[in-house]
Scaffold this motif. Structure first.
Motif, PDB file in Angstrom:
ATOM      1  N   TYR A  41       0.806  -1.226   0.000  1.00 29.00           N
ATOM      2  CA  TYR A  41       0.000   0.000   0.000  1.00 29.00           C
ATOM      3  C   TYR A  41       0.846   1.287   0.000  1.00 29.00           C
ATOM      4  O   TYR A  41       0.604   2.204  -0.774  1.00 29.00           O
ATOM      5  N   PHE A  42       1.844   1.331   0.880  1.00 30.62           N
ATOM      6  CA  PHE A  42       2.519   2.611   1.125  1.00 30.62           C
ATOM      7  C   PHE A  42       3.518   3.056   0.048  1.00 30.62           C
ATOM      8  O   PHE A  42       3.757   4.259  -0.082  1.00 30.62           O
ATOM      9  N   PRO A  43       4.121   2.151  -0.740  1.00 26.87           N
ATOM     10  CA  PRO A  43       5.014   2.639  -1.799  1.00 26.87           C
ATOM     11  C   PRO A  43       4.320   3.603  -2.777  1.00 26.87           C
ATOM     12  O   PRO A  43       4.941   4.563  -3.250  1.00 26.87           O
ATOM     13  N   SER A  44       3.047   3.392  -3.033  1.00 20.11           N
ATOM     14  CA  SER A  44       2.338   4.297  -3.960  1.00 20.11           C
ATOM     15  C   SER A  44       1.970   5.625  -3.289  1.00 20.11           C
ATOM     16  O   SER A  44       1.510   6.554  -3.952  1.00 20.11           O
ATOM     17  N   MET A  45       2.179   5.713  -1.971  1.00 18.68           N
ATOM     18  CA  MET A  45       1.850   6.939  -1.238  1.00 18.68           C
ATOM     19  C   MET A  45       3.088   7.812  -1.001  1.00 18.68           C
ATOM     20  O   MET A  45       3.049   8.753  -0.217  1.00 18.68           O
ATOM     21  N   GLY A  46       4.210   7.470  -1.644  1.00 19.90           N
ATOM     22  CA  GLY A  46       5.421   8.286  -1.480  1.00 19.90           C
ATOM     23  C   GLY A  46       6.338   7.820  -0.365  1.00 19.90           C
ATOM     24  O   GLY A  46       7.063   8.618   0.226  1.00 19.90           O
ATOM     25  N   TYR A  47       6.305   6.516  -0.071  1.00 11.34           N
ATOM     26  CA  TYR A  47       7.195   5.958   0.959  1.00 11.34           C
ATOM     27  C   TYR A  47       8.065   4.870   0.346  1.00 11.34           C
ATOM     28  O   TYR A  47       7.621   4.111  -0.504  1.00 11.34           O
ATOM     29  N   LYS A  48       9.317   4.838   0.806  1.00 10.94           N
ATOM     30  CA  LYS A  48      10.199   3.724   0.462  1.00 10.94           C
ATOM     31  C   LYS A  48      10.073   2.727   1.606  1.00 10.94           C
ATOM     32  O   LYS A  48      10.506   3.000   2.737  1.00 10.94           O
ATOM     33  N   VAL A  49       9.436   1.595   1.351  1.00 19.62           N
ATOM     34  CA  VAL A  49       9.208   0.593   2.393  1.00 19.62           C
ATOM     35  C   VAL A  49      10.339  -0.438   2.372  1.00 19.62           C
ATOM     36  O   VAL A  49      10.620  -1.041   1.337  1.00 19.62           O
ATOM     37  N   LEU A  50      10.976  -0.610   3.516  1.00 11.39           N
ATOM     38  CA  LEU A  50      12.065  -1.586   3.643  1.00 11.39           C
ATOM     39  C   LEU A  50      11.724  -2.569   4.768  1.00 11.39           C
ATOM     40  O   LEU A  50      11.306  -2.150   5.856  1.00 11.39           O
ATOM     41  N   ILE A 198      -1.100   1.337  17.411  1.00 11.29           N
ATOM     42  CA  ILE A 198      -2.286   0.707  16.812  1.00 11.29           C
ATOM     43  C   ILE A 198      -2.426  -0.673  17.459  1.00 11.29           C
ATOM     44  O   ILE A 198      -1.510  -1.493  17.373  1.00 11.29           O
ATOM     45  N   TRP A 199      -3.576  -0.931  18.079  1.00 16.72           N
ATOM     46  CA  TRP A 199      -3.703  -2.141  18.896  1.00 16.72           C
ATOM     47  C   TRP A 199      -5.014  -2.868  18.628  1.00 16.72           C
ATOM     48  O   TRP A 199      -6.045  -2.252  18.419  1.00 16.72           O
ATOM     49  N   GLY A 200      -4.948  -4.190  18.683  1.00 15.02           N
ATOM     50  CA  GLY A 200      -6.160  -5.002  18.585  1.00 15.02           C
ATOM     51  C   GLY A 200      -6.901  -5.012  19.922  1.00 15.02           C
ATOM     52  O   GLY A 200      -6.292  -5.250  20.968  1.00 15.02           O
ATOM     53  N   PRO A 233      -2.564  -6.746  14.096  1.00 15.17           N
ATOM     54  CA  PRO A 233      -3.579  -5.998  13.342  1.00 15.17           C
ATOM     55  C   PRO A 233      -3.269  -5.866  11.855  1.00 15.17           C
ATOM     56  O   PRO A 233      -4.175  -5.906  11.022  1.00 15.17           O
ATOM     57  N   MET A 234      -1.978  -5.748  11.504  1.00 13.78           N
ATOM     58  CA  MET A 234      -1.630  -5.554  10.085  1.00 13.78           C
ATOM     59  C   MET A 234      -1.897  -6.805   9.259  1.00 13.78           C
ATOM     60  O   MET A 234      -1.977  -6.743   8.039  1.00 13.78           O
ATOM     61  N   MET A 235      -2.056  -7.961   9.957  1.00 13.98           N
ATOM     62  CA  MET A 235      -2.405  -9.199   9.258  1.00 13.98           C
ATOM     63  C   MET A 235      -3.915  -9.435   9.255  1.00 13.98           C
ATOM     64  O   MET A 235      -4.476  -9.830   8.250  1.00 13.98           O
ATOM     65  N   GLU A 240      -7.839  -1.657   7.422  1.00 14.09           N
ATOM     66  CA  GLU A 240      -8.104  -0.756   8.547  1.00 14.09           C
ATOM     67  C   GLU A 240      -6.785  -0.241   9.128  1.00 14.09           C
ATOM     68  O   GLU A 240      -6.634   0.942   9.448  1.00 14.09           O
ATOM     69  N   PHE A 241      -5.802  -1.131   9.237  1.00 11.78           N
ATOM     70  CA  PHE A 241      -4.476  -0.754   9.740  1.00 11.78           C
ATOM     71  C   PHE A 241      -3.863   0.333   8.852  1.00 11.78           C
ATOM     72  O   PHE A 241      -3.392   1.364   9.335  1.00 11.78           O
ATOM     73  N   ASN A 242      -3.900   0.109   7.535  1.00 13.21           N
ATOM     74  CA  ASN A 242      -3.334   1.083   6.590  1.00 13.21           C
ATOM     75  C   ASN A 242      -4.072   2.417   6.662  1.00 13.21           C
ATOM     76  O   ASN A 242      -3.461   3.481   6.566  1.00 13.21           O
ATOM     77  N   ARG A 243      -5.391   2.359   6.815  1.00 10.78           N
ATOM     78  CA  ARG A 243      -6.195   3.588   6.870  1.00 10.78           C
ATOM     79  C   ARG A 243      -5.801   4.426   8.090  1.00 10.78           C
ATOM     80  O   ARG A 243      -5.592   5.643   7.990  1.00 10.78           O
ATOM     81  N   ILE A 244      -5.681   3.764   9.248  1.00 16.16           N
ATOM     82  CA  ILE A 244      -5.297   4.468  10.486  1.00 16.16           C
ATOM     83  C   ILE A 244      -3.900   5.066  10.343  1.00 16.16           C
ATOM     84  O   ILE A 244      -3.658   6.231  10.671  1.00 16.16           O
ATOM     85  N   LEU A 245      -2.974   4.250   9.829  1.00 12.54           N
ATOM     86  CA  LEU A 245      -1.589   4.697   9.712  1.00 12.54           C
ATOM     87  C   LEU A 245      -1.459   5.848   8.719  1.00 12.54           C
ATOM     88  O   LEU A 245      -0.779   6.853   8.996  1.00 12.54           O
ATOM     89  N   GLU A 246      -2.129   5.726   7.590  1.00 15.98           N
ATOM     90  CA  GLU A 246      -2.059   6.795   6.585  1.00 15.98           C
ATOM     91  C   GLU A 246      -2.604   8.107   7.150  1.00 15.98           C
ATOM     92  O   GLU A 246      -2.008   9.175   6.972  1.00 15.98           O
TER      93      GLU A 246
END
Length: 254
Positions: A41-50, A198-200, A233-235, A240-246
């Motif tokens: 998800y995040f590479p298209s939002m301007g992040y380099k994910v490693l 971010i917590w379950g 939560p990310m699994m 929902e996890f991506n939405r909160i983080l973004e």
């Protein structure tokens, strides 16, 4: 996700996208694929994910500590020539992220923790893992999630193989002891790095009160809950996890 692994000297990692560096730290029993939702998800939002592969089973036994993993992470950041990184960690990965941020605050722009150890003593699971008992391991793996179906046969098989490998089991227990020794309750009030928690709501490994305590102790933190969600939560709820983080990254201008 194995085919994307870059083998770069002492580091093996996945790298996607260009922009602000976001380093993902997996947990003790968690593979790199646990973060597939985030890394797609995040590479298209301007992040380099490693996503570096942490040397959980490769360090000499006496060096198998949370602190040495934090030092390993700093070496990786320097190797890649990164600065102002965002660290995102689940379970043991969150603990490594917290300790790294304490040790190298100038390197970390923001921290994201989910189901993190670092405060709660049985965060690494209670009791000695029963080797050879597949049904016990299956039940333990299912307990990590709110919905037991998330614990696929592939996940259970991987955990089963780990606890039946004597050296891996010894190192798993060494890490668990190190995590307990490295309780961070006294450090957190002095850590001013902006932190997203971010917590379950149904996390039984690191229960909700652990998230509340992180939030109370960290001076600049925001706490978000995900319903019907366990320890990862990310699994369980990647969208929902991506939405909160973004939303948090936008709010904080990261």
């Amino acid at each position: 996700m194995e085919e994307h692994l870059i083998d770069d000297g002492k580091y093996r990692y996945i790298e996607k996208g260009e922009g602000t560096p976001m380093i993902i730290l997996h947990g003790l029993m968690g593979g790199l694929s646990n973060f597939q939702g985030v890394s797609e998800y995040f590479p298209s939002m301007g992040y380099k994910v490693l996503i570096p592969e942490l040397p959980i089973y490769d360090m000499p036994l006496l060096k198998t500590t949370v602190k040495n993993f934090a030092t390993f992470l700093e070496g990786f950041i320097e190797h890649k020539g990164l600065k102002d990184v965002i660290l995102l960690g689940n379970s043991l990965g969150g603990h490594i992220g917290l300790l790294h941020t304490k040790m190298y605050p100038e390197m970390v722009k923001a921290l994201v923790i989910t189901g993190s150890s670092g405060l709660y003593e049985s965060a690494m699971g209670d009791g000695y893992p029963k080797r050879g008992d597949y049904e016990f391991i299956k039940k333990k793996a299912e307990d990590v999630f709110y919905d037991p179906k998330v614990a696929t046969k592939e996940i259970v098989d991987e955990v089963f193989a780990t606890v039946n490998d004597r050296m891996k089991l010894v190192k798993t227990l060494a890490i668990a002891k190190s995590a307990i020794r490295h309780n961070m309750s006294k450090d957190l009030p002095h850590m001013n790095t902006p932190t997203c928690i971010i917590w379950g709501e149904n996390d039984t490994v690191t229960p909700p009160n652990v998230a509340t305590e992180f939030h109370e102790l960290l001076p600049d933190s925001d706490l978000y809950w995900i319903e019907k969600c366990g320890h990862a939560p990310m699994m369980e709820h990647p969208n929902e996890f991506n939405r909160i983080l973004e939303a948090w990254l936008k709010k904080r201008n990261f």
